[in-house]
Write a protein that holds these residues in place. Sequence first.
Motif, PDB file in Angstrom:
ATOM      1  N   VAL A 134       0.860  -1.185   0.000  1.00  0.00           N
ATOM      2  CA  VAL A 134       0.000   0.000   0.000  1.00  0.00           C
ATOM      3  C   VAL A 134       0.899   1.238   0.000  1.00  0.00           C
ATOM      4  O   VAL A 134       1.646   1.460   0.949  1.00  0.00           O
ATOM      5  N   LEU A 135       0.865   2.007  -1.077  1.00  0.00           N
ATOM      6  CA  LEU A 135       1.696   3.215  -1.155  1.00  0.00           C
ATOM      7  C   LEU A 135       1.286   4.203  -0.073  1.00  0.00           C
ATOM      8  O   LEU A 135       0.128   4.222   0.354  1.00  0.00           O
ATOM      9  N   SER A 136       2.238   5.065   0.349  1.00  0.00           N
ATOM     10  CA  SER A 136       1.909   5.980   1.451  1.00  0.00           C
ATOM     11  C   SER A 136       0.730   6.886   1.091  1.00  0.00           C
ATOM     12  O   SER A 136      -0.145   7.146   1.912  1.00  0.00           O
ATOM     13  N   ARG A 137       0.681   7.332  -0.162  1.00  0.00           N
ATOM     14  CA  ARG A 137      -0.379   8.244  -0.584  1.00  0.00           C
ATOM     15  C   ARG A 137      -1.750   7.578  -0.437  1.00  0.00           C
ATOM     16  O   ARG A 137      -2.694   8.155   0.087  1.00  0.00           O
ATOM     17  N   GLU A 138      -1.813   6.335  -0.895  1.00  0.00           N
ATOM     18  CA  GLU A 138      -3.061   5.572  -0.834  1.00  0.00           C
ATOM     19  C   GLU A 138      -3.387   5.179   0.612  1.00  0.00           C
ATOM     20  O   GLU A 138      -4.530   5.274   1.062  1.00  0.00           O
ATOM     21  N   GLY A 139      -2.355   4.772   1.351  1.00  0.00           N
ATOM     22  CA  GLY A 139      -2.547   4.333   2.734  1.00  0.00           C
ATOM     23  C   GLY A 139      -3.063   5.448   3.618  1.00  0.00           C
ATOM     24  O   GLY A 139      -3.987   5.263   4.414  1.00  0.00           O
ATOM     25  N   MET A 140      -2.497   6.644   3.448  1.00  0.00           N
ATOM     26  CA  MET A 140      -2.966   7.737   4.328  1.00  0.00           C
ATOM     27  C   MET A 140      -4.375   8.155   3.953  1.00  0.00           C
ATOM     28  O   MET A 140      -5.167   8.512   4.807  1.00  0.00           O
ATOM     29  N   LYS A 141      -4.718   8.059   2.679  1.00  0.00           N
ATOM     30  CA  LYS A 141      -6.075   8.430   2.257  1.00  0.00           C
ATOM     31  C   LYS A 141      -7.106   7.452   2.845  1.00  0.00           C
ATOM     32  O   LYS A 141      -8.125   7.862   3.403  1.00  0.00           O
ATOM     33  N   ARG A 142      -6.789   6.156   2.728  1.00  0.00           N
ATOM     34  CA  ARG A 142      -7.716   5.160   3.269  1.00  0.00           C
ATOM     35  C   ARG A 142      -7.901   5.354   4.784  1.00  0.00           C
ATOM     36  O   ARG A 142      -8.987   5.212   5.328  1.00  0.00           O
ATOM     37  N   THR A 143      -6.801   5.718   5.437  1.00  0.00           N
ATOM     38  CA  THR A 143      -6.861   5.912   6.885  1.00  0.00           C
ATOM     39  C   THR A 143      -7.733   7.122   7.243  1.00  0.00           C
ATOM     40  O   THR A 143      -8.583   7.047   8.132  1.00  0.00           O
ATOM     41  N   VAL A 144      -7.514   8.246   6.537  1.00  0.00           N
ATOM     42  CA  VAL A 144      -8.313   9.447   6.813  1.00  0.00           C
ATOM     43  C   VAL A 144      -9.799   9.143   6.569  1.00  0.00           C
ATOM     44  O   VAL A 144     -10.660   9.493   7.371  1.00  0.00           O
ATOM     45  N   ASP A 145     -10.081   8.459   5.462  1.00  0.00           N
ATOM     46  CA  ASP A 145     -11.473   8.206   5.081  1.00  0.00           C
ATOM     47  C   ASP A 145     -12.188   7.203   5.974  1.00  0.00           C
ATOM     48  O   ASP A 145     -13.395   7.304   6.170  1.00  0.00           O
ATOM     49  N   THR A 146     -11.437   6.212   6.494  1.00  0.00           N
ATOM     50  CA  THR A 146     -12.156   5.106   7.152  1.00  0.00           C
ATOM     51  C   THR A 146     -11.692   4.732   8.561  1.00  0.00           C
ATOM     52  O   THR A 146     -12.385   3.978   9.236  1.00  0.00           O
ATOM     53  N   SER A 147     -10.518   5.185   9.005  1.00  0.00           N
ATOM     54  CA  SER A 147     -10.016   4.645  10.277  1.00  0.00           C
ATOM     55  C   SER A 147     -10.761   5.200  11.487  1.00  0.00           C
ATOM     56  O   SER A 147     -10.884   6.420  11.668  1.00  0.00           O
ATOM     57  N   ALA A 148     -11.190   4.270  12.329  1.00  0.00           N
ATOM     58  CA  ALA A 148     -11.889   4.653  13.559  1.00  0.00           C
ATOM     59  C   ALA A 148     -10.952   5.404  14.503  1.00  0.00           C
ATOM     60  O   ALA A 148     -11.399   6.130  15.384  1.00  0.00           O
ATOM     61  N   TYR A 149      -9.642   5.227  14.342  1.00  0.00           N
ATOM     62  CA  TYR A 149      -8.678   5.862  15.258  1.00  0.00           C
ATOM     63  C   TYR A 149      -8.110   7.172  14.709  1.00  0.00           C
ATOM     64  O   TYR A 149      -7.253   7.768  15.332  1.00  0.00           O
ATOM     65  N   TYR A 150      -8.550   7.590  13.521  1.00  0.00           N
ATOM     66  CA  TYR A 150      -7.875   8.726  12.899  1.00  0.00           C
ATOM     67  C   TYR A 150      -7.988  10.022  13.705  1.00  0.00           C
ATOM     68  O   TYR A 150      -7.012  10.763  13.846  1.00  0.00           O
ATOM     69  N   SER A 151      -9.182  10.280  14.269  1.00  0.00           N
ATOM     70  CA  SER A 151      -9.322  11.544  15.007  1.00  0.00           C
ATOM     71  C   SER A 151      -8.424  11.563  16.248  1.00  0.00           C
ATOM     72  O   SER A 151      -7.860  12.597  16.604  1.00  0.00           O
ATOM     73  N   SER A 152      -8.246  10.396  16.897  1.00  0.00           N
ATOM     74  CA  SER A 152      -7.360  10.362  18.080  1.00  0.00           C
ATOM     75  C   SER A 152      -5.916  10.640  17.664  1.00  0.00           C
ATOM     76  O   SER A 152      -5.156  11.260  18.408  1.00  0.00           O
ATOM     77  N   TRP A 153      -5.541  10.154  16.479  1.00  0.00           N
ATOM     78  CA  TRP A 153      -4.194  10.429  15.958  1.00  0.00           C
ATOM     79  C   TRP A 153      -3.976  11.939  15.860  1.00  0.00           C
ATOM     80  O   TRP A 153      -3.004  12.477  16.382  1.00  0.00           O
TER      81      TRP A 153
END
Length: 325
Positions: free
Chosen positions: A190-209
């Motif tokens: 998973v490229l960093s560009r794609e990985g960070m996008k998926r994380t922002v869009d879907t990760s339940a932990y993103y706001s805590s980050w």
Amino acid sequence: MKASAKAHTNIALIKYWGKRDESLILPMNNSLSLTLDGFYTTTTVDFRESLTEDSFFLNNQPVSGVEYERVTSFLDLIREYAGKPNFFAEVHSTNYVPTAAGFASSASGFAALATAAAKSLGLKVSDEELSILTRQGSGSACRSIYGGFVEWEKGDMSDGSDSYAIQVAPANHWDIRVAAVVLSSSAKKVLSREGMKRTVDTSAYYSSWVESIPDDLSNIKEGIKNRDFARVGEIAEANCLRMHATTLAANPPFTYWHDTTLAVMQTVQELRDNGVLAYFTIDAGPNVKVLYLPENEETIQSTLREIPGVDDVIASRAGQGVSYI
Ligand code: DP6
């Protein structure tokens, strides 16, 4: 006019992970890195009115496809900025960043490209403007304009005019070393560009980050100022683990870690248990970077090399910002 520049890569101690604007490359959070002396790119840019299209050579090989597109779109930006839309360029880059070491060569690559391209077009830009331009090639690259410890301010403006890097402390402030631990199997899925996008869009932990960043930043800057290695290392390691935790909570979930990644992390923790101060950090790939002080150089190198699945250990010191060559 022909111009050449050299830029070093950098390793983030507080990670950039997530964009609020994908086309301008505006980050969700501030990040902080150390520029590395051992890994760099040199680039020569020759803008000429007689050329009808851009050409890009990497390590003497002509480049096409996605990599070429990334370079030409970046040159579009510089052409527009300089008010010279009809000038095309011949670009020659050499990477002194072993791909296997798992450093994004895009950081040193775009910093060298922006610096050489701006000079080739006769632009007089401040470091701040250069950092803003570079950011639009690859986010982490905007930190490579400066040497030593560098913070990328996320900024608040929607046009990105206040999103650039600043130096926190020069390379000679503190002799911290970084070992790049190269694993035998290092294919990045998973490229960093794609990985960070998926994380922002879907990760339940993103706001805590995002919420955890301001404290990490003020603490690590205090640690850097006081040359407090344990403090800096603890914050960097915890920040890295928190970034990687966001990927596990994404949908679909993913991780950059391999079995050897975990083995290196455990070895670093064991070194600490035995009184050798060392801390790890990991970017968007399986390789591990280990932070240590010069007096532990030999112990660190020999211990890391003994781990099954480790191919090589490449050490680096703090490095300087971009320069013309
Ligand atoms: C995990 O700068 O490669 O290394 O802006 O999309 O080009 P783009 O991404 P990039 O991402 C780097 C992410 C990281 C963390 C960091 O370097 O801060």
